[in-house]
Design an enzyme around this catalytic site. Structure first.
Site, PDB file in Angstrom:
ATOM      1  N   ASP A  99      33.977 -21.131 -42.620  1.00 57.59           N
ATOM      2  CA  ASP A  99      32.652 -21.395 -43.184  1.00 57.59           C
ATOM      3  C   ASP A  99      31.569 -21.607 -42.148  1.00 57.59           C
ATOM      4  O   ASP A  99      30.545 -22.240 -42.422  1.00 57.59           O
ATOM      5  CB  ASP A  99      32.744 -22.629 -44.088  1.00 57.59           C
ATOM      6  CG  ASP A  99      33.448 -23.788 -43.392  1.00 57.59           C
ATOM      7  OD1 ASP A  99      33.437 -23.824 -42.138  1.00 57.59           O
ATOM      8  OD2 ASP A  99      34.012 -24.655 -44.093  1.00 57.59           O
ATOM      9  N   GLU A 121      41.138 -18.512 -45.132  1.00 54.93           N
ATOM     10  CA  GLU A 121      40.781 -19.872 -45.602  1.00 54.93           C
ATOM     11  C   GLU A 121      39.680 -19.778 -46.662  1.00 54.93           C
ATOM     12  O   GLU A 121      38.624 -20.405 -46.575  1.00 54.93           O
ATOM     13  CB  GLU A 121      40.351 -20.794 -44.450  1.00 54.93           C
ATOM     14  CG  GLU A 121      40.367 -22.273 -44.799  1.00 54.93           C
ATOM     15  CD  GLU A 121      39.874 -23.163 -43.661  1.00 54.93           C
ATOM     16  OE1 GLU A 121      38.660 -23.246 -43.435  1.00 54.93           O
ATOM     17  OE2 GLU A 121      40.722 -23.774 -42.990  1.00 54.93           O
ATOM     18  N   GLU A 135      28.145 -25.612 -44.474  1.00 53.59           N
ATOM     19  CA  GLU A 135      29.405 -24.880 -44.655  1.00 53.59           C
ATOM     20  C   GLU A 135      29.709 -24.517 -46.105  1.00 53.59           C
ATOM     21  O   GLU A 135      30.270 -23.451 -46.387  1.00 53.59           O
ATOM     22  CB  GLU A 135      30.571 -25.681 -44.057  1.00 53.59           C
ATOM     23  CG  GLU A 135      30.572 -25.747 -42.526  1.00 53.59           C
ATOM     24  CD  GLU A 135      29.638 -26.813 -41.957  1.00 53.59           C
ATOM     25  OE1 GLU A 135      28.987 -27.548 -42.752  1.00 53.59           O
ATOM     26  OE2 GLU A 135      29.531 -26.934 -40.724  1.00 53.59           O
ATOM     27  N   HIS A 216      31.397 -34.618 -35.852  1.00 55.01           N
ATOM     28  CA  HIS A 216      30.400 -33.603 -35.475  1.00 55.01           C
ATOM     29  C   HIS A 216      29.583 -33.058 -36.637  1.00 55.01           C
ATOM     30  O   HIS A 216      28.676 -32.257 -36.429  1.00 55.01           O
ATOM     31  CB  HIS A 216      31.072 -32.418 -34.776  1.00 55.01           C
ATOM     32  CG  HIS A 216      31.901 -31.578 -35.708  1.00 55.01           C
ATOM     33  ND1 HIS A 216      31.360 -30.599 -36.509  1.00 55.01           N
ATOM     34  CD2 HIS A 216      33.216 -31.593 -35.982  1.00 55.01           C
ATOM     35  CE1 HIS A 216      32.320 -30.049 -37.229  1.00 55.01           C
ATOM     36  NE2 HIS A 216      33.454 -30.628 -36.939  1.00 55.01           N
ATOM     37  N   ARG A 218      27.011 -31.896 -39.239  1.00 53.08           N
ATOM     38  CA  ARG A 218      25.543 -31.931 -39.252  1.00 53.08           C
ATOM     39  C   ARG A 218      24.991 -32.922 -40.270  1.00 53.08           C
ATOM     40  O   ARG A 218      24.001 -33.595 -40.020  1.00 53.08           O
ATOM     41  CB  ARG A 218      24.989 -30.527 -39.561  1.00 53.08           C
ATOM     42  CG  ARG A 218      24.775 -29.662 -38.328  1.00 53.08           C
ATOM     43  CD  ARG A 218      24.188 -28.302 -38.736  1.00 53.08           C
ATOM     44  NE  ARG A 218      23.468 -27.668 -37.644  1.00 53.08           N
ATOM     45  CZ  ARG A 218      24.028 -26.982 -36.663  1.00 53.08           C
ATOM     46  NH1 ARG A 218      25.333 -26.854 -36.612  1.00 53.08           N
ATOM     47  NH2 ARG A 218      23.293 -26.407 -35.724  1.00 53.08           N
ATOM     48  N   HIS A 248      32.386 -34.331 -29.181  1.00 53.46           N
ATOM     49  CA  HIS A 248      31.898 -32.964 -29.405  1.00 53.46           C
ATOM     50  C   HIS A 248      30.695 -32.695 -28.499  1.00 53.46           C
ATOM     51  O   HIS A 248      29.910 -33.603 -28.224  1.00 53.46           O
ATOM     52  CB  HIS A 248      31.501 -32.859 -30.880  1.00 53.46           C
ATOM     53  CG  HIS A 248      31.304 -31.461 -31.388  1.00 53.46           C
ATOM     54  ND1 HIS A 248      30.205 -30.698 -31.068  1.00 53.46           N
ATOM     55  CD2 HIS A 248      32.061 -30.694 -32.210  1.00 53.46           C
ATOM     56  CE1 HIS A 248      30.288 -29.520 -31.676  1.00 53.46           C
ATOM     57  NE2 HIS A 248      31.411 -29.496 -32.377  1.00 53.46           N
TER      58      HIS A 248
HETATM   59  C1  UD1 Z   1      29.829 -25.601 -35.685  1.00 53.75           C
HETATM   60  C2  UD1 Z   1      29.889 -25.113 -37.123  1.00 53.75           C
HETATM   61  C3  UD1 Z   1      30.702 -26.074 -37.964  1.00 53.75           C
HETATM   62  C4  UD1 Z   1      32.058 -26.331 -37.335  1.00 53.75           C
HETATM   63  C5  UD1 Z   1      31.876 -26.783 -35.908  1.00 53.75           C
HETATM   64  C6  UD1 Z   1      33.217 -26.939 -35.233  1.00 53.75           C
HETATM   65  C7  UD1 Z   1      27.996 -23.915 -38.092  1.00 53.75           C
HETATM   66  C8  UD1 Z   1      26.655 -24.003 -38.712  1.00 53.75           C
HETATM   67  N1  UD1 Z   1      28.544 -25.059 -37.684  1.00 53.75           N
HETATM   68  O1  UD1 Z   1      29.094 -26.814 -35.669  1.00 53.75           O
HETATM   69  O2  UD1 Z   1      30.883 -25.528 -39.270  1.00 53.75           O
HETATM   70  O3  UD1 Z   1      32.716 -27.328 -38.085  1.00 53.75           O
HETATM   71  O4  UD1 Z   1      31.130 -25.801 -35.183  1.00 53.75           O
HETATM   72  O5  UD1 Z   1      33.138 -27.681 -34.058  1.00 53.75           O
HETATM   73  O6  UD1 Z   1      28.524 -22.834 -37.948  1.00 53.75           O
HETATM   74  N2  UD1 Z   1      27.774 -26.975 -27.799  1.00 53.75           N
HETATM   75  C9  UD1 Z   1      28.047 -26.813 -26.463  1.00 53.75           C
HETATM   76  N3  UD1 Z   1      29.228 -26.189 -26.118  1.00 53.75           N
HETATM   77  C10 UD1 Z   1      30.136 -25.783 -27.021  1.00 53.75           C
HETATM   78  C11 UD1 Z   1      29.871 -25.991 -28.380  1.00 53.75           C
HETATM   79  C12 UD1 Z   1      28.678 -26.578 -28.761  1.00 53.75           C
HETATM   80  O7  UD1 Z   1      27.270 -27.170 -25.613  1.00 53.75           O
HETATM   81  O8  UD1 Z   1      31.174 -25.245 -26.625  1.00 53.75           O
HETATM   82  C13 UD1 Z   1      26.494 -27.610 -28.207  1.00 53.75           C
HETATM   83  C14 UD1 Z   1      25.266 -26.678 -27.991  1.00 53.75           C
HETATM   84  O9  UD1 Z   1      24.174 -27.461 -27.623  1.00 53.75           O
HETATM   85  C15 UD1 Z   1      25.057 -26.098 -29.397  1.00 53.75           C
HETATM   86  C16 UD1 Z   1      25.418 -27.296 -30.240  1.00 53.75           C
HETATM   87  O10 UD1 Z   1      26.530 -27.916 -29.587  1.00 53.75           O
HETATM   88  O11 UD1 Z   1      23.758 -25.634 -29.628  1.00 53.75           O
HETATM   89  C17 UD1 Z   1      25.734 -26.994 -31.682  1.00 53.75           C
HETATM   90  O12 UD1 Z   1      26.678 -25.959 -31.816  1.00 53.75           O
HETATM   91  P1  UD1 Z   1      26.795 -25.242 -33.266  1.00 53.75           P
HETATM   92  O13 UD1 Z   1      27.910 -24.258 -33.224  1.00 53.75           O
HETATM   93  O14 UD1 Z   1      25.479 -24.770 -33.742  1.00 53.75           O
HETATM   94  O15 UD1 Z   1      27.142 -26.441 -34.242  1.00 53.75           O
HETATM   95  P2  UD1 Z   1      28.417 -27.357 -34.340  1.00 53.75           P
HETATM   96  O16 UD1 Z   1      27.912 -28.717 -34.681  1.00 53.75           O
HETATM   97  O17 UD1 Z   1      29.286 -27.173 -33.163  1.00 53.75           O
HETATM   98  N1  UDP Z   2      40.327 -30.073 -31.594  1.00 58.65           N
HETATM   99  C1  UDP Z   2      40.593 -29.822 -30.261  1.00 58.65           C
HETATM  100  N2  UDP Z   2      40.055 -30.664 -29.314  1.00 58.65           N
HETATM  101  C2  UDP Z   2      39.275 -31.716 -29.638  1.00 58.65           C
HETATM  102  C3  UDP Z   2      38.991 -31.957 -30.999  1.00 58.65           C
HETATM  103  C4  UDP Z   2      39.529 -31.107 -31.967  1.00 58.65           C
HETATM  104  O1  UDP Z   2      41.310 -28.882 -29.932  1.00 58.65           O
HETATM  105  O2  UDP Z   2      38.822 -32.426 -28.731  1.00 58.65           O
HETATM  106  C5  UDP Z   2      40.867 -29.152 -32.618  1.00 58.65           C
HETATM  107  C6  UDP Z   2      41.614 -29.792 -33.758  1.00 58.65           C
HETATM  108  O3  UDP Z   2      42.985 -29.856 -33.471  1.00 58.65           O
HETATM  109  C7  UDP Z   2      41.325 -28.863 -34.931  1.00 58.65           C
HETATM  110  C8  UDP Z   2      39.990 -28.269 -34.586  1.00 58.65           C
HETATM  111  O4  UDP Z   2      39.754 -28.523 -33.198  1.00 58.65           O
HETATM  112  O5  UDP Z   2      42.248 -27.788 -34.980  1.00 58.65           O
HETATM  113  C9  UDP Z   2      38.896 -28.884 -35.403  1.00 58.65           C
HETATM  114  O6  UDP Z   2      37.659 -28.504 -34.893  1.00 58.65           O
HETATM  115  P1  UDP Z   2      36.325 -29.223 -35.298  1.00 58.65           P
HETATM  116  O7  UDP Z   2      36.617 -30.616 -35.724  1.00 58.65           O
HETATM  117  O8  UDP Z   2      35.381 -29.004 -34.178  1.00 58.65           O
HETATM  118  O9  UDP Z   2      35.801 -28.332 -36.507  1.00 58.65           O
HETATM  119  P2  UDP Z   2      36.103 -28.320 -38.085  1.00 58.65           P
HETATM  120  O10 UDP Z   2      37.563 -28.205 -38.297  1.00 58.65           O
HETATM  121  O11 UDP Z   2      35.512 -29.562 -38.657  1.00 58.65           O
HETATM  122  O12 UDP Z   2      35.355 -27.115 -38.558  1.00 58.65           O
END
Ligand code: UD1
Ligand code: UDP
Length: 373
Positions: A99, A121, A135, A216, A218, A248
């Protein structure tokens, strides 16, 4: 002999990578398929951690993450970038998972080209378009486009049928997260040093009850994050508790946690863990506090009590199994439920039962068979 079907698997974030690497491994090993992989780079470091451990080298990497990216900018970049890759690859199927913005934009770009979409999924629904946000709407959009819906459970299948999706296109495959968990467990058994990096923390916190934390979402930014930080601070005030909190990389999470929890002796705020080390954290934790989707699936599979810091969940199976409990984001409620579990052995034992409502570890093979038609 017919040509192998070209499957373009698209993902961009850590959880998608974790849940799709077992499928990519299976597609690559299967002569019925010509497997191609495109990562959007919606995440960077957290995505690369998974690519590395899973041994995946994508054919395309759009590298489109920007610091603190907004949903509309991200989505716009995704649709044009992923569309271009589809024009080049001309896939028979596009596969997306879950999602995220990457999954939704990938499905939409495929639809614009009339390429059939396989949704891994499929059918998770909270019933509220703002929980989780965005999501819930992302997965509904994908659900309205997909030609093949791989539902992890019968609950998810029923949700799709209730939306009048053609039953012939909906299949219960289990969740590939369990395939991933089995794979990583076997890797760690063969190479324990892959997950040995937590040893210094394990020594520092020896004799304490370990509480693992991830957050994490939003919709929890702002007040929700402040409440979660407050709950962690209050729990860590106990002498017998230590918190391990891989934070995160989203700056909306980091800023709050650094300010609220920095310098507390019983709280280890650490960088995001790679998957083997996160599996180790799940193994050593007495209790998990999370708003993550994936952790809600892994914890029940491992019999690890998990308090879900959200108002609703699209994963009621963990709650029904008794391993997960929805506690919302009120600090008082989080602390009360965590304290009850830490102090009441019977309550803890009742939750600490391994259940596997999410699959048997053979989901990727089932999805391959469905894609082969
Ligand atoms: C995203 C997904 C969410 C998922 C989550 C898993 C969307 C809208 N959101 O949220 O559904 O549950 O990932 O973790 O698709 N950033 C870094 N390095 C990284 C990753 C993120 O610096 O490797 C920072 C950046 O500033 C980036 C921000 O995190 O702009 C947000 O990343 P984004 O993918 O937009 O949102 P998540 O909160 O990670
Ligand atoms: N995870 C990881 N390292 C971390 C935190 C989570 O590998 O420091 C893994 C966790 O085992 C799970 C996945 O990341 O499989 C979950 O990711 P996240 O919580 O970012 O996203 P969501 O599942 O909520 O979309």
């Amino acid at each position: 002999m017919t040509a192998p079907a070209r499957i373009l698997t698209i993902f961009g974030t850590r959880p998608e990578a974790i849940k799709l690497f077992p499928l990519v491994h299976a597609l690559e090993a299967d002569s019925r398929f010509d497997s191609r992989v495109c990562v959007s780079g919606q995440h960077r470091g957290m995505l690369d951690q998974v690519l590395h451990i899973a041994g995946l080298t994508p054919h395309h990497d759009l590298a489109l993450m920007q610091p603190d990216q907004t949903l509309d900018e991200l989505t716009a970049r995704l649709i044009t970038g992923l569309g271009r890759v589809m024009d080049e690859e001309k896939p028979d199927w596009v596969v997306v998972q879950g999602d995220t913005a990457t999954a939704m934009a990938g499905a939409l770009a495929a639809y614009y080209r009339k390429v059939p979409v396989c949704h891994v999924e499929a059918g998770l629904r909270s019933g509220s378009i703002y929980h989780p946000w965005p999501e819930e709407v992302n997965r509904k959009i994908i659900g309205s486009i997909a030609a093949l819906h791989c539902a992890p459970t019968e609950t998810a299948q029923a949700a799709l049928l209730a939306e009048n999706i053609d039953p012939a296109t909906v299949h219960v495959t289990g969740n590939t997260v369990i395939d991933a968990l089995h794979w990583i467990t076997a890797r760690i058994e063969a190479e324990p040093e892959l997950a040995s990096g937590l040893a210094p923390l394990e020594q520092r916190f020896a004799g304490k009850r370990i509480v693992g934390v991830t957050t994490h979402r939003r919709e929890n930014f702002g007040e929700g994050m402040a409440q979660i930080a407050s709950a962690v601070r209050r729990l860590a005030a106990r002498d017998d508790v230590a918190v391990i909190f891989p934070v995160h990389l989203n700056p909306n999470v980091r800023a709050v946690m650094d300010q609220e929890l920095g310098g507390i002796g019983n709280v280890a705020m650490i960088e995001p863990l790679d998957y083997p080390h996160f599996a180790r954290l799940l193994a050593i934790a007495d209790l998990m506090l999370t708003d993550s989707g994936g952790v809600q699936e892994e914890a029940p599979a491992l019999g690890k009590p998990v308090l879900v810091m959200r108002e609703t969940t699209e994963r009621p199976e963990g709650v029904a199994a008794g391993t997960a409990m929805l506690v919302g984001t009120d600090a008082g409620r989080i602390v009360a439920e965590a304290t009850r579990l830490l102090d009441d052995r019977a309550a803890y034992a009742a939750m600490a039962q391994a259940h596997n409502p999410f699959g048997d570890g053979h989901s990727a093979r089932r999805i391959c068979d469905l894609l082969a038609g």
